[in-house]
Design a protein around this motif. Structure first.
Motif, PDB file in Angstrom:
ATOM      1  N   GLY A 564      -1.330   7.974   1.670  1.00 29.35           N
ATOM      2  CA  GLY A 564      -2.722   8.175   2.057  1.00 29.35           C
ATOM      3  C   GLY A 564      -2.868   9.279   3.080  1.00 29.35           C
ATOM      4  O   GLY A 564      -2.318  10.382   2.934  1.00 29.35           O
ATOM      5  N   GLU A 565      -3.567   8.979   4.165  1.00 28.01           N
ATOM      6  CA  GLU A 565      -3.805  10.007   5.186  1.00 28.01           C
ATOM      7  C   GLU A 565      -2.518  10.390   5.915  1.00 28.01           C
ATOM      8  O   GLU A 565      -2.467  11.430   6.574  1.00 28.01           O
ATOM      9  CB  GLU A 565      -4.842   9.505   6.187  1.00 28.01           C
ATOM     10  CG  GLU A 565      -4.406   8.269   6.978  1.00 28.01           C
ATOM     11  CD  GLU A 565      -5.449   7.815   7.979  1.00 28.01           C
ATOM     12  OE1 GLU A 565      -5.116   7.022   8.865  1.00 28.01           O
ATOM     13  OE2 GLU A 565      -6.606   8.277   7.866  1.00 28.01           O
ATOM     14  N   HIS A 566      -1.490   9.593   5.774  1.00 27.33           N
ATOM     15  CA  HIS A 566      -0.221   9.911   6.412  1.00 27.33           C
ATOM     16  C   HIS A 566       0.685  10.729   5.499  1.00 27.33           C
ATOM     17  O   HIS A 566       1.809  11.059   5.882  1.00 27.33           O
ATOM     18  CB  HIS A 566       0.514   8.624   6.807  1.00 27.33           C
ATOM     19  CG  HIS A 566      -0.289   7.739   7.704  1.00 27.33           C
ATOM     20  ND1 HIS A 566      -0.645   8.094   8.984  1.00 27.33           N
ATOM     21  CD2 HIS A 566      -0.838   6.508   7.473  1.00 27.33           C
ATOM     22  CE1 HIS A 566      -1.362   7.122   9.523  1.00 27.33           C
ATOM     23  NE2 HIS A 566      -1.497   6.149   8.621  1.00 27.33           N
ATOM     24  N   GLY A 567       0.231  11.040   4.298  1.00 28.80           N
ATOM     25  CA  GLY A 567       1.010  11.834   3.359  1.00 28.80           C
ATOM     26  C   GLY A 567       0.400  13.208   3.192  1.00 28.80           C
ATOM     27  O   GLY A 567      -0.434  13.660   3.984  1.00 28.80           O
ATOM     28  N   GLY A 568       0.816  13.903   2.103  1.00 29.13           N
ATOM     29  CA  GLY A 568       0.259  15.212   1.814  1.00 29.13           C
ATOM     30  C   GLY A 568       0.971  16.360   2.486  1.00 29.13           C
ATOM     31  O   GLY A 568       0.490  17.505   2.438  1.00 29.13           O
TER      32      GLY A 568
END
Length: 642
Positions: A564-568
């Motif tokens: 989620g927001e901790h990936g990418g």
């Protein structure tokens, strides 16, 4: 910028954090990382979406209206991109006419093989069919009862598209007056205009006569003209509309039966020329089992034994059943299981002639009983003909499929199933597992030199495509297997093997976890197939978690570090060894052996279960009548080869 890389600048699709990266072209690139880290966002929603969008934009505006336009992904720039093909785990559709053979095109090559190299075996006499002399055809037609009115027709158009104006005009100029056009007789000078975009059948009437002694010479002359016009076939139409085909090229020397000319479409269950006339090429027919219609036989008709009629007591069907109660002398309050076999058979499947004969004098016969088909035929007819979605869905819940008795589930007409190659007809060949199909195809030997020459390139295509399917771990499938029954992983691997067989180059292939559902023993064969795609000059991007696939990568991209927001983010990239040396990569730690998967402790402390789910005689699909016991309240894992 190097033309050997795909350059991505500022990718922000979903949770991707403004990524800049370069991926090598003509290489096997594996994208990995925790679930939710952005792997699919990069591979499918960025690379595939932009590749497809650019390809569609290169087409004409006319073509745009037939294609779904993908939205432009959120990024600054992407260069070095090839036309993209995605092979994901979505289903291949629920079309009952789509099979493994049709989507891999192996069936197309087999159709050509049977049409060019097949031997016709008469199913009645079990002897090879051969060319029939004109006298044999004449004698067979002349054996019709005296006084029969017959028409001799020459089939000049069979299943061909077009308006055929010139041909029809030429026939009229030669003095022919009438023709059978798509099943209806028309005068040629008043013939309807044929739709150019549809397939048509046209047979010109050569002569018509009443069969009686002394017409032999006239019949011979008509047959000669018809055979010359059609190129070897003739149709004989009787007064009741029944037509019989006679062929000079394929006829049984024992019984005189003729067979349709060998053409590829004869072996296609999606063609009217080859499909079984009873099931229209589906191989099965809908039916309603008594168990579905009467789920609780302890109930009476009055208390709702027939589930479909519950709440419909004022309807026409229930009124007819009430009339039968009086005519056959039974009570509506009698439990279904207590009714006689005769009563139940009449209510379910209609009246046999002997019972109907005895009811013709009954006072309710004309009003209620005369047109009784039976509950099963009546509901099947309603499902087939109704325009009400409510009625159709109500009957659909009762339907089940049974193998078509006419074609025995092979989908093809009798003429097609009379043609054999290597001792098998087309339906039997389609039922072979792919491993057995390979053995059959590689063992074919033709004594005829011409057939051997024709068969060689066809068999090369059949064996190469079947071998690709075996290499990706689906060797147990058959060509007749419906794609609607394939799992997501099976469907993906079938499509993958099809792409290998297509021999395309310069394409960007994007795959979604092709190892899912595949037993570990078959992983290396899958990797070999991916390598073949790459070695043909294609770029292959695979979203994957399997260790062996990652180790086989030319370039490994690890996204993360979380979901989620901790990936990418790009955590690590490079060769598998370079990722393994990266201290920040969790994937690299497992690749290098710094971390290992620890087996969990048994749930419930490994205590034995006190209750079990017991099943006996399981025989669905390929299960060999097995008995099985599964513990309740426990985690049970079912494994085995694909």
């Amino acid at each position: 910028m190097s033309i050997d890389v795909i350059t991505i600048k500022g990718a922000r699709v979903h949770n991707l954090k403004n990524l800049d990266l370069e991926l090598p072209r003509h290489a096997l690139v594996v994208v990995t990382g925790p679930s939710g880290s952005g792997k699919s966002s990069l591979a499918f929603d960025t690379l595939y979406a932009e590749g497809q969008r650019r390809y569609i934009e290169s087409l004409s505006s006319f073509a745009h209206q037939f294609l779904d336009q993908l939205p432009k992904p959120d990024l600054d720039r992407i260069e070095g991109l090839s036309p993209a093909l995605a092979i994901d785990q979505k289903g291949l559709g629920a079309n009952p006419r789509s099979t493994v053979g049709t989507i891999t095109e192996i069936a197309n090559y087999l159709r050509l093989l049977y049409a060019r190299c097949g031997d016709v075996i008469c199913p009645d006499c079990n002897v090879p069919a051969g060319s029939l002399p004109l006298s044999a055809i004449r004698d067979s037609i002349g054996a019709q009862p005296d006084g029969s009115r017959l028409w001799i027709l020459a089939p000049v158009i069979t299943g061909r598209k077009g308006a055929h104006r010139k041909l029809l005009g030429d026939l009229a100029a030669k003095g022919y007056v009438r023709a059978l056009m798509d099943g209806e007789l028309h005068d040629l000078d008043e013939a309807p205009v044929l739709a150019a975009g549809k397939r048509h059948d046209v047979a010109v009437v050569v002569d018509g006569f009443v069969n009686r002694p002394g017409v032999g010479e006239r019949l011979s002359e008509a047959l000669t003209r018809a055979l010359d016009l059609s190129g070897g076939t003739v149709l004989v139409r009787e007064e009741n509309g029944r037509t019989t085909l006679y062929s000079r090229e394929a006829g049984c020397p024992s019984c005189g039966r003729s067979f349709a000319p060998l053409e590829p479409r004869l072996f296609s269950f999606n063609s009217p020329a080859g499909s079984c006339p009873e099931c229209q090429g589906l191989g099965s027919q809908p039916t309603i089992k008594a168990r579905s219609l009467v789920p609780d036989p302890t109930l009476s008709l009055a208390s709702g034994a027939v589930a479909y009629l519950r709440g419909k007591e004022s309807g026409w069907l229930y009124t007819q059943i009430e009339a039968f109660a009086g005519a056959l002398d039974f009570e509506l309050t009698t439990p279904w299981e207590a009714l006689s076999e005769t009563v139940r058979a009449v209510l379910m499947h209609g009246m046999p002639p002997e019972i109907e004969k005895g009811l013709k004098d009954h006072r309710h016969y004309e009003a209620f009983l005369r047109d009784w088909e039976g509950l099963v035929p009546e509901l099947l007819r309603r499902h087939r003909e109704t325009r009400s979605e409510k009625v159709r869905s109500g009957v659909a819940s009762l339907l089940t499929a049974k193998s078509c008795p006419a074609c025995r589930g092979f989908r093809l007409c009798e003429d097609a199933l009379s043609v054999h190659v290597g001792g098998l007809h087309f339906g039997q060949t389609s039922e072979l597992a792919l491993t057995d199909l390979l053995v059959w195809a590689e063992g074919l030997v033709f004594e005829d030199t011409l057939k051997s020459t024709v068969a060689k390139p066809i068999l090369e295509q059949v064996t190469s495509r079947a071998r690709f399917l075996c290499e990706v771990g689906v060797s147990y499938l058959s060509l007749s297997r419906s794609v609607a029954t394939l799992s997501g992983g099976e469907g993906q691997r079938v499509r993958l093997a099809t792409q290998v067989g297509s021999r395309l180059t310069g394409v960007l292939y994007i795959l979604d976890e092709p190892s899912v559902g595949l037993h570990h023993r078959d992983i290396h064969r899958l990797i070999g197939t991916l390598g073949k795609l790459r070695d043909r000059g294609n770029s292959v991007v695979v979203v994957e978690h399997d260790l062996d696939v990652m180790l086989a990568a030319d370039h490994l991209l690890d996204l993360g570090p979380g979901a989620g927001e901790h990936g990418g983010y790009i955590v690590a990239q490079g060769t598998p060894d370079e990722v393994a040396d990266n201290k920040d990569s969790i994937t690299g730690a497992y690749l290098a052996g710094r971390r290992r998967v620890q087996g969990p402790k048994p749930i419930n402390g490994g205590a034995p279960a006190s209750e079990w789910l017991t099943m006996r005689g399981l025989s669905g699909r390929n299960l060999k009548t097995i008995d099985l016991e599964i513990p309740l309240g426990r985690l049970t894992v079912v494994t085995g080869v694909s």
